[in-house]
Design a protein around this motif. Sequence first.
Motif, PDB file in Angstrom:
ATOM      1  N   ALA A 108       0.821  -1.208   0.000  1.00 55.49           N
ATOM      2  CA  ALA A 108       0.000   0.000   0.000  1.00 55.49           C
ATOM      3  C   ALA A 108       0.862   1.268   0.000  1.00 55.49           C
ATOM      4  O   ALA A 108       0.591   2.217  -0.749  1.00 55.49           O
ATOM      5  CB  ALA A 108      -0.933  -0.008   1.216  1.00 55.49           C
ATOM      6  N   ILE A 109       1.912   1.293   0.830  1.00 58.21           N
ATOM      7  CA  ILE A 109       2.795   2.461   0.883  1.00 58.21           C
ATOM      8  C   ILE A 109       3.443   2.704  -0.469  1.00 58.21           C
ATOM      9  O   ILE A 109       3.538   3.853  -0.961  1.00 58.21           O
ATOM     10  CB  ILE A 109       3.877   2.271   1.966  1.00 58.21           C
ATOM     11  N   THR A 110       3.902   1.631  -1.115  1.00 58.49           N
ATOM     12  CA  THR A 110       4.544   1.754  -2.425  1.00 58.49           C
ATOM     13  C   THR A 110       3.570   2.299  -3.465  1.00 58.49           C
ATOM     14  O   THR A 110       3.940   3.161  -4.283  1.00 58.49           O
ATOM     15  CB  THR A 110       5.087   0.386  -2.876  1.00 58.49           C
ATOM     16  N   HIS A 111       2.327   1.830  -3.420  1.00 56.83           N
ATOM     17  CA  HIS A 111       1.349   2.326  -4.385  1.00 56.83           C
ATOM     18  C   HIS A 111       0.996   3.793  -4.135  1.00 56.83           C
ATOM     19  O   HIS A 111       0.798   4.559  -5.085  1.00 56.83           O
ATOM     20  CB  HIS A 111       0.084   1.463  -4.338  1.00 56.83           C
ATOM     21  N   TRP A 112       0.916   4.194  -2.853  1.00 60.15           N
ATOM     22  CA  TRP A 112       0.687   5.606  -2.561  1.00 60.15           C
ATOM     23  C   TRP A 112       1.835   6.457  -3.111  1.00 60.15           C
ATOM     24  O   TRP A 112       1.605   7.514  -3.718  1.00 60.15           O
ATOM     25  CB  TRP A 112       0.564   5.834  -1.047  1.00 60.15           C
ATOM     26  N   LEU A 113       3.064   6.007  -2.900  1.00 60.34           N
ATOM     27  CA  LEU A 113       4.223   6.742  -3.400  1.00 60.34           C
ATOM     28  C   LEU A 113       4.189   6.841  -4.920  1.00 60.34           C
ATOM     29  O   LEU A 113       4.431   7.915  -5.493  1.00 60.34           O
ATOM     30  CB  LEU A 113       5.509   6.059  -2.940  1.00 60.34           C
ATOM     31  N   MET A 114       3.877   5.723  -5.586  1.00 63.42           N
ATOM     32  CA  MET A 114       3.815   5.737  -7.049  1.00 63.42           C
ATOM     33  C   MET A 114       2.693   6.650  -7.540  1.00 63.42           C
ATOM     34  O   MET A 114       2.839   7.317  -8.572  1.00 63.42           O
ATOM     35  CB  MET A 114       3.595   4.314  -7.573  1.00 63.42           C
ATOM     36  N   LEU A 115       1.568   6.699  -6.810  1.00 59.84           N
ATOM     37  CA  LEU A 115       0.458   7.569  -7.199  1.00 59.84           C
ATOM     38  C   LEU A 115       0.863   9.034  -7.096  1.00 59.84           C
ATOM     39  O   LEU A 115       0.583   9.835  -8.006  1.00 59.84           O
ATOM     40  CB  LEU A 115      -0.760   7.292  -6.316  1.00 59.84           C
ATOM     41  N   VAL A 116       1.527   9.393  -5.989  1.00 53.60           N
ATOM     42  CA  VAL A 116       1.981  10.782  -5.820  1.00 53.60           C
ATOM     43  C   VAL A 116       2.969  11.152  -6.918  1.00 53.60           C
ATOM     44  O   VAL A 116       2.887  12.247  -7.518  1.00 53.60           O
ATOM     45  CB  VAL A 116       2.629  10.966  -4.426  1.00 53.60           C
ATOM     46  N   LEU A 117       3.912  10.266  -7.220  1.00 57.84           N
ATOM     47  CA  LEU A 117       4.893  10.546  -8.270  1.00 57.84           C
ATOM     48  C   LEU A 117       4.215  10.654  -9.632  1.00 57.84           C
ATOM     49  O   LEU A 117       4.572  11.514 -10.447  1.00 57.84           O
ATOM     50  CB  LEU A 117       5.952   9.448  -8.294  1.00 57.84           C
ATOM     51  N   PHE A 118       3.262   9.775  -9.892  1.00 55.09           N
ATOM     52  CA  PHE A 118       2.567   9.805 -11.178  1.00 55.09           C
ATOM     53  C   PHE A 118       1.826  11.128 -11.372  1.00 55.09           C
ATOM     54  O   PHE A 118       1.922  11.775 -12.415  1.00 55.09           O
ATOM     55  CB  PHE A 118       1.592   8.626 -11.264  1.00 55.09           C
ATOM     56  N   VAL A 119       1.066  11.535 -10.340  1.00 50.40           N
ATOM     57  CA  VAL A 119       0.310  12.787 -10.432  1.00 50.40           C
ATOM     58  C   VAL A 119       1.261  13.983 -10.490  1.00 50.40           C
ATOM     59  O   VAL A 119       1.078  14.909 -11.297  1.00 50.40           O
ATOM     60  CB  VAL A 119      -0.657  12.917  -9.237  1.00 50.40           C
ATOM     61  N   GLY A 120       2.296  13.961  -9.639  1.00 55.45           N
ATOM     62  CA  GLY A 120       3.222  15.094  -9.595  1.00 55.45           C
ATOM     63  C   GLY A 120       3.993  15.288 -10.885  1.00 55.45           C
ATOM     64  O   GLY A 120       3.972  16.383 -11.475  1.00 55.45           O
ATOM     65  N   TRP A 121       4.672  14.237 -11.338  1.00 54.32           N
ATOM     66  CA  TRP A 121       5.471  14.371 -12.553  1.00 54.32           C
ATOM     67  C   TRP A 121       4.592  14.498 -13.791  1.00 54.32           C
ATOM     68  O   TRP A 121       4.953  15.207 -14.749  1.00 54.32           O
ATOM     69  CB  TRP A 121       6.420  13.185 -12.711  1.00 54.32           C
TER      70      TRP A 121
END
Length: 280
Positions: A26-39
């Motif tokens: 779950a933590i990894t997916h949250w991080l990937m979601l933030v990076l996806f939206v941010g970048w």
Amino acid sequence: MIELLHKFGLPINISLQGSGIDEVNAITHWLMLVLFVGWGGFFIFSLVKFRASKNDKADYDGAKSHMSSLLEAAVAVIEILVLFGFAFPIWASRVNDIPSPSEAVHLRVIAQQFAWNIHYPGPDGKFGQVKVDLVDEQENPIGLDRKSENASDDFFTINQLHIPVNKKIRIDLTSKDVIHNFKLPELRVSQDAIPGMSIPVHFQATMTSDEFLKTAVGTPREGMGLEISCAQLCGLGHYRMKGFFTIHNSDNYDAWLEEQAKYLEESGDEDDDWDDEDDW
């Protein structure tokens, strides 16, 4: 996030060790979601702000702010924290906290193209010897030597794993031919079976198969049992290398063991009868 992942296909967790794995997931997916939206947002912003129709003169000096470097450093720090704070401890518990055979229900799983052979030690809790020259794919796929010490009460099943709930389980995993992967998705178990090696795997189930089936009502898994899958491409028949496992309560597991012991005894009596006929 874990509930959202369940909607996208993550199996329900029914093991004591699985919660930590799901948390990292779950933590990894949250991080990937933030990076996806941010970048992704930054990319769209750059396309709009620096489009050729709006800028008559190109600026070749590039970015003058250090914000991107700071963001990249922050992402790296977060990834290091996830790795050392969560992933490494979970991995260490999987490889270091292996219960001894006396502390757990001890089984052997021998993989082959394209089946799972499960070796049970019988009431004495001790395995008999297995020998390569005794392997018979129809009668004795694990090569069990019935004449060896502790082998008289051993039995095996093919593609059918039975375990008790709320007890430590230790499985010594190996392979007869090529590399396979022993995967129990709901128990968060996935381990390669490698020829010539015996690799221990441990887990503890938290609900029986009947309780699991109740949780699956109304989902795509409704009516489907718990499966053993091979997560390693192992040959042309890889697609059909599938087994099933059943989690019993203590009483039902003991009853199943008694049933297997009775069947083994009856089989032994039949063999003795044939031996007597040969003497005639």
